[in-house]
Enzyme design. Structure first.
Site, PDB file in Angstrom:
ATOM      1  CG  HIS A 143      -2.022   0.986   1.204  1.00  0.00           C
ATOM      2  ND1 HIS A 143      -2.319   1.773   0.110  1.00  0.00           N
ATOM      3  CD2 HIS A 143      -2.893   1.379   2.173  1.00  0.00           C
ATOM      4  CE1 HIS A 143      -3.322   2.578   0.403  1.00  0.00           C
ATOM      5  NE2 HIS A 143      -3.681   2.368   1.657  1.00  0.00           N
ATOM      6  CG  HIS A 178      -5.652   2.554 -10.090  1.00  0.00           C
ATOM      7  ND1 HIS A 178      -6.950   2.345  -9.675  1.00  0.00           N
ATOM      8  CD2 HIS A 178      -5.106   3.438  -9.222  1.00  0.00           C
ATOM      9  CE1 HIS A 178      -7.183   3.090  -8.607  1.00  0.00           C
ATOM     10  NE2 HIS A 178      -6.091   3.760  -8.305  1.00  0.00           N
ATOM     11  CG  ASP A 213       2.218   4.838  -5.629  1.00  0.00           C
ATOM     12  OD1 ASP A 213       2.200   5.757  -4.789  1.00  0.00           O
ATOM     13  OD2 ASP A 213       1.489   3.841  -5.560  1.00  0.00           O
TER      14      ASP A 213
END
Length: 342
Positions: A178, A219, A274
């Site tokens: 995460h 994603h 990210d």
């Protein structure tokens, strides 16, 4: 949200509308009055082992602060916590890095400039405040289904206080799958080692052929490029044209999706949030990846706390929404529609 003061975005999450000019001024003043933390919190930080991860330090500080500062009112505690996180996170940097006694809040400055002032880094990049503002706004809220937000709201649904709920959320964020994803993405970008697109493509193909992973792409929900990544790429292109690491990340954006599209099993080959965040943080001098999850938590707490307040003070529900409970299904039993109040 691009040009809004950060405090206005915080106000939006807690009040579901942007403030008027007068409300904005009053809210900023109010949050400034909430920023101070007791000196005992600094003493706790100074007693912690340096071997501990910054996120472990963060959870200890939040736990201690909750013991001595919570009021029992969800909204009051949430706003206090959001205001004080700036002070706590800056203090963690100071103590761990040996930069001297933590700096008190610089409450007369805008949100991110205040945070940079409290960081008091020995060398400060001129764009540090702007990058941290961008990072904060892009990460502060992400619906209710991501792991950290879900965990925080689940804990609060049992009528735990805001501090305990946020600590649980940060423990969830701490996991490698995460909150530490931006750290893995940075290491991946560094491993490419070139800005030449042809060479980038060759190295990515070699990584995949050897069974390696490509970080920062894909994603669970989105099927397009993450709009938060788009904003970061634009910022990097505009401000870091001569930074090799930033240019490598931009080259990966152009190369990787086309490679991943060759695999029909991949539903989303596009960059996620990210892909660029750790690279931008490195570009402005925050070059120790172990702090990136801490900065993720620093920003994500706002959205989690606001959603906890929404659910614990739900109109017409004296004790807020019901406690979270999983629904169990017998093996081979088809899913069935849940009751409206489940």
């Amino acid at each position: 949200l691009k040009d809004l003061p950060v405090d206005d975005v915080i106000y939006l999450l807690f009040n579901k509308r942007l403030p008027t000019t007068e409300e904005s001024i009053a809210f900023r003043r109010e949050m400034g009055q909430r920023e101070q933390v007791p000196d005992a919190v600094y003493q706790v930080l100074e007693s912690l082992p340096r071997e501990g991860h910054p996120m472990e330090w963060f959870m200890v500080a939040l736990n201690y602060l909750g013991m001595i500062e919570k009021t029992g009112d969800y909204r009051e505690d949430a706003l206090n916590l959001v205001a004080r996180v700036n002070t706590i996170v800056a203090a963690i940097f100071h103590v761990r890095e040996g930069w001297g006694r933590p700096i008190k809040p610089c409450s007369d400055l805008p949100f991110s400039a205040n945070f940079v002032c409290m960081l008091g880094m020995p060398e400060t990049h001129p764009l540090l405040s702007e990058v941290l503002r961008l990072f904060y706004v892009l990460h502060m809220d992400h619906g209710g289904g991501n792991l950290s937000t879900f965990v925080g709201k689940s804990i609060a649904s049992g009528k735990a206080d805001v501090y305990a709920s946020i600590i649980g959320a940060m423990a969830a964020l701490y996991g490698a799958r995460h909150g530490r994803a931006n750290q893995e993405c940075l290491e991946f970008v560094k491993s490419i080692g070139t800005t030449d697109k042809d060479e980038v493509e060759k190295r990515v193909r070699d990584i995949l052929a050897s069974g390696g992973l490509v970080y920062g792409f894909g994603h669970a929900v989105l099927r397009v490029e993450d709009p938060r990544a788009t904003v970061q790429y634009e910022f990097g292109r505009n401000h870091f044209g001569h930074d090799d690491l930033v240019q490598t990340a931009i080259a990966l954006r152009e190369v990787v999706p086309e490679i991943l599209k060759e695999n029909p099993k991949i539903q989303n080959p596009y960059p996620n949030v990210d892909a660029m965040s750790g690279t931008l943080l490195t570009a402005v001098g925050l070059n120790k990846p172990e702090y990136y999850t801490l900065l993720f938590g620093w920003s994500r707490i706002v959205g989690i706390a606001a959603q906890i307040v929404d659910e614990r003070t739900f109109p017409g529900k004296k004790d807020g929404l019901p406690i979270y409970r999983p629904r169990y299904l017998a093996k081979d039993q088809p899913p069935r529609r849940l009751a409206p109040d489940a």
